[in-house]
Design an enzyme around this catalytic site. Sequence first.
Site, mmCIF file in Angstrom:
data_model
loop_
_atom_site.group_PDB
_atom_site.id
_atom_site.type_symbol
_atom_site.label_atom_id
_atom_site.label_comp_id
_atom_site.label_asym_id
_atom_site.label_seq_id
_atom_site.Cartn_x
_atom_site.Cartn_y
_atom_site.Cartn_z
ATOM 1 N N HIS A 1 0.839 -1.202 0.000
ATOM 2 C CA HIS A 1 0.000 0.000 0.000
ATOM 3 C C HIS A 1 0.875 1.254 0.000
ATOM 4 O O HIS A 1 1.735 1.405 0.860
ATOM 5 C CB HIS A 1 -0.907 0.015 1.231
ATOM 6 C CG HIS A 1 -2.120 -0.859 1.095
ATOM 7 N ND1 HIS A 1 -3.242 -0.699 1.865
ATOM 8 C CD2 HIS A 1 -2.385 -1.882 0.253
ATOM 9 C CE1 HIS A 1 -4.159 -1.608 1.512
ATOM 10 N NE2 HIS A 1 -3.649 -2.342 0.538
ATOM 11 N N TYR B 1 -8.981 5.755 7.716
ATOM 12 C CA TYR B 1 -9.045 6.173 9.126
ATOM 13 C C TYR B 1 -10.144 7.232 9.228
ATOM 14 O O TYR B 1 -10.092 8.239 8.521
ATOM 15 C CB TYR B 1 -7.711 6.766 9.584
ATOM 16 C CG TYR B 1 -6.633 5.724 9.781
ATOM 17 C CD1 TYR B 1 -5.858 5.274 8.714
ATOM 18 C CD2 TYR B 1 -6.390 5.174 11.038
ATOM 19 C CE1 TYR B 1 -4.868 4.309 8.904
ATOM 20 C CE2 TYR B 1 -5.404 4.217 11.231
ATOM 21 C CZ TYR B 1 -4.648 3.788 10.166
ATOM 22 O OH TYR B 1 -3.672 2.833 10.343
ATOM 23 N N TYR C 1 4.136 7.177 9.624
ATOM 24 C CA TYR C 1 3.318 5.986 9.369
ATOM 25 C C TYR C 1 4.151 4.855 8.747
ATOM 26 O O TYR C 1 4.021 3.688 9.135
ATOM 27 C CB TYR C 1 2.133 6.343 8.464
ATOM 28 C CG TYR C 1 1.072 5.271 8.444
ATOM 29 C CD1 TYR C 1 0.050 5.255 9.388
ATOM 30 C CD2 TYR C 1 1.094 4.257 7.486
ATOM 31 C CE1 TYR C 1 -0.915 4.256 9.398
ATOM 32 C CE2 TYR C 1 0.129 3.257 7.481
ATOM 33 C CZ TYR C 1 -0.872 3.263 8.436
ATOM 34 O OH TYR C 1 -1.822 2.271 8.445
ATOM 35 N N PRO D 1 -3.285 1.224 18.996
ATOM 36 C CA PRO D 1 -3.068 0.698 17.639
ATOM 37 C C PRO D 1 -3.269 1.706 16.504
ATOM 38 O O PRO D 1 -3.057 1.364 15.341
ATOM 39 C CB PRO D 1 -4.100 -0.438 17.531
ATOM 40 C CG PRO D 1 -5.132 -0.132 18.552
ATOM 41 C CD PRO D 1 -4.455 0.621 19.650
ATOM 42 N N LYS E 1 1.746 0.572 15.017
ATOM 43 C CA LYS E 1 3.177 0.524 15.369
ATOM 44 C C LYS E 1 3.582 -0.666 16.249
ATOM 45 O O LYS E 1 4.776 -0.973 16.362
ATOM 46 C CB LYS E 1 3.574 1.818 16.107
ATOM 47 C CG LYS E 1 3.552 3.049 15.245
ATOM 48 C CD LYS E 1 4.826 3.183 14.437
ATOM 49 C CE LYS E 1 4.703 4.129 13.285
ATOM 50 N NZ LYS E 1 4.403 3.526 11.998
#
Length: 397
Positions: free
Chosen positions: A75, A204, A388, A296, A300
């Site tokens: 991704h 998200y 990220y 979460p 990570k």
Amino acid sequence: MTTTRTQVAIVGAGPSGLLLGQLLHKAGIDAVIVERVSGEYVLGRIRAGILEQVCIDLMDEAGVGQRMHQEGLVHGGIEMLYGGQRHRVDLNKYSGGKNVMVYGQTELTRDLMDARQSVGLKTVYEVSNTAVHDFDSAKPYVTYEKDGQQHRIDCDFIAGCDGFHGVCRASAPRGAIREYEKVYPFGWLGLLSDTPPVNDELIYVNSPRGFALCSQRSKTRSRYYLQVPLTDKVEEWTDDAFWQELKLRLDEEGRDKLVTGPSLEKSIAPLRSFVTEPMRFGRMFLAGDAGHIVPPTGAKGLNLAATDVKYLFDAIVEFYKDKSEAGIDDYSRKCLGRIWRAERFSWWFTQLMHRFSHDEKITAKFQNAELDYLMHSEAGLTTIAENYVGLPLDFGR
Ligand code: RFL
Ligand code: PHB
């Protein structure tokens, strides 16, 4: 009492323990793993889903990356949904060409278990009363019970890969340990289903009804999460209620495209930020969730566990091959620098995306304004993307 001898006794056969065991094996260093539950139980725990490049590289270094490269989905971006609008963060563009991979913790664990089994390495499952001894000396040892029998493993090092509720951190002398903790006033209700994901990339969601996340495990398996009060019980959430609530938190496109189906698994996980300092106590080292927990939101947890293992592995190799304790002495400092950076990102991302019970209306406005700023600023997009995908191992050095 039976006594065996190994170089490294590893407590815990989660991803940290198994990855360390595999790397040590490749380097010709002997290790035994003891695990409290069964292998099937470990595989039944549905947890992380996103691998950073450092974690991918380590699976390759351990010689177990083949299926991950075949089946993992690369991704290059994530979507952020707030104020009813979606915005894409081009991870690849804003991180200087890096991506993440969708490959479940269950699959990664299975690959490591299979590799271990295929070369006949020793993992003792379903042990009880594990205890760690004399790690302040050069002759530490681990004891445990299995089928009513007492066993002892003499070793050079103990690797505490036994997760948040493990025995290793709990056995460190109280005066030598500092713990930092923040517990969030909500949890994540997760649902796994054999339905095609609602979107190619993760979404998200910051919605007035609370946070949601649309994730996935493959082109045919989805993983969704909803922010829920800690007082909610998973048994009270029917599949229908879950799908209905998810739709209410999505945008129109999401509602239209969402394919619902029966859940394969549903569970509620509390959210916590937690760090132990230091991560080394003489000849015992903590790695992964044994030393730290992140909420979460930034994906990570597993990736941090993998970098601890990398640092620990390098230090142990240096000890045996170069007869040097420099790596061991520096283990804690090296890990903690990276850990605090990931803790900070996970905490910040959690604050930005969730509804807090004490929130005034103005807080949601601040979140929206911050998200708007981030999505329209090159600096903002870079800040999300580089964290990220994972900051470089040598960041800040
Ligand atoms: P694990 O996976 O907890 O494994 C530790 C192992 O040690 C065993 N153990 C013992 N064995 C012998 N003797 C004892 N006394 C023992 N005590 C414990 C346990 O049975 C277990 O098998 O830790 P590890 O290996 O450090 O791996 C860390 C990751 O599992 C963890 O960081 C992530 O899964 C965190 N996490 C998530 N991370 C993400 O990046 N994305 C996610 O979506 C995500 N979801 C989650 C999560 C963690 C969760 N937990 C811990 C409650 C969801 C949940 C529910
Ligand atoms: C997951 O797929 O389980 C997942 C993905 C991203 C996160 C957290 C969990 O931030």
